[in-house]
Design a protein around this motif. Structure first.
Motif, PDB file in Angstrom:
ATOM      1  N   SER A   1      48.919  34.965  34.513  1.00 25.57           N
ATOM      2  CA  SER A   1      47.981  33.650  35.100  1.00 25.57           C
ATOM      3  C   SER A   1      46.884  34.428  35.649  1.00 25.57           C
ATOM      4  N   PHE A   2      46.560  35.616  36.048  1.00 26.40           N
ATOM      5  CA  PHE A   2      45.247  36.014  36.715  1.00 26.40           C
ATOM      6  C   PHE A   2      45.019  37.181  35.684  1.00 26.40           C
ATOM      7  N   ASP A   3      43.684  37.343  35.709  1.00 24.44           N
ATOM      8  CA  ASP A   3      43.139  38.721  35.045  1.00 24.44           C
ATOM      9  C   ASP A   3      42.985  39.992  35.697  1.00 24.44           C
ATOM     10  N   ALA A   4      43.356  40.114  36.980  1.00 25.56           N
ATOM     11  CA  ALA A   4      43.430  41.046  37.647  1.00 25.56           C
ATOM     12  C   ALA A   4      44.519  40.855  38.840  1.00 25.56           C
ATOM     13  N   PRO A   5      44.822  42.070  39.696  1.00 27.41           N
ATOM     14  CA  PRO A   5      45.732  41.920  40.783  1.00 27.41           C
ATOM     15  C   PRO A   5      45.220  40.851  41.755  1.00 27.41           C
ATOM     16  N   THR A   6      46.100  40.011  42.195  1.00 30.28           N
ATOM     17  CA  THR A   6      45.649  38.944  43.158  1.00 30.28           C
ATOM     18  C   THR A   6      46.560  38.796  44.321  1.00 30.28           C
ATOM     19  N   TYR A   7      46.019  38.309  45.180  1.00 29.05           N
ATOM     20  CA  TYR A   7      46.586  38.049  46.621  1.00 29.05           C
ATOM     21  C   TYR A   7      46.195  36.783  46.759  1.00 29.05           C
ATOM     22  N   VAL A   8      47.382  35.770  47.001  1.00 34.43           N
ATOM     23  CA  VAL A   8      47.234  34.323  47.566  1.00 34.43           C
ATOM     24  C   VAL A   8      47.596  34.225  48.673  1.00 34.43           C
TER      25      VAL A   8
END
Length: 186
Positions: free
Chosen positions: A64-71
């Protein structure tokens, strides 16, 4: 001056972070602690976030994301704008924000907002629908209905597929008055 950099290395009340001081500092400072958060260090992994109160669940499938993601998901203290005419706010509004410059998802994310029966008051449960705060380029914004959603009255929740981050909440309408045949309206 205090700088937060990199990704997590220590823990404080369940929040993981790293601090680097670039100058001598004396005195005290506050660290804001996110209400609820989820992290994926590998963009091919799913990201699953459930708030502590259980009233918001966000699931983003792998890639869903192009990079490591913190939500992070936080209940808002107040709504950012006027409620649409004829609608009433139900429960909490939640601000869902990602790390970095990410504004949305490459794939649909499953968002579920739950509500308590008591929070309905005079709202017709069948009219509940999710809304998001659409920020206007010139400032301000408007509440915009999420077009496709599922209302589960038995489970007291509303689910939708979304691809953007921001503020989400539920609105509902009061039932239309019942007028009996032959009744006079004054």
């Amino acid at each position: 001056f205090v700088t937060f950099s990199g990704y997590p290395t220590g823990t404080l009340s369940g929040l993981t972070f790293q601090m680097t001081a670039t100058d001598t500092y004396s005195g005290s400072f506050e660290v804001g602690i996110a209400h609820d958060r989820s992290w994926t260090d590998n963009p091919t992994n799913d990201l699953n976030l459930t708030t502590t109160d259980g009233n918001l669940v966000l699931n983003a499938p792998g890639n869903s994301f192009d990079a490591p993601t913190y939500v992070v998901a936080n209940p808002t203290n107040a709504l950012p704008g006027t409620i649409p005419t004829g609608w009433l706010h139900i429960g909490e509004a939640y601000s869902i924000q990602p790390s970095g410059a990410i504004t949305g998802s490459n794939k649909a994310m499953a968002l579920t907002l739950s509500y308590q029966q008591l929070s309905l008051a005079s709202v017709d449960e069948h009219t509940l629908r999710p809304y998001f705060w659409a920020v206007n380029p010139g400032g301000g914004g408007t509440w915009t209905a999420v077009i496709s959603y599922t209302l589960d009255i038995t489970g007291n929740q509303v689910s939708a597929s979304v691809n953007r981050f921001g503020i989400y909440t539920l609105f509902g309408r009061t039932p239309a008055p019942v007028i009996k045949k032959g009744a006079r309206i004054i």
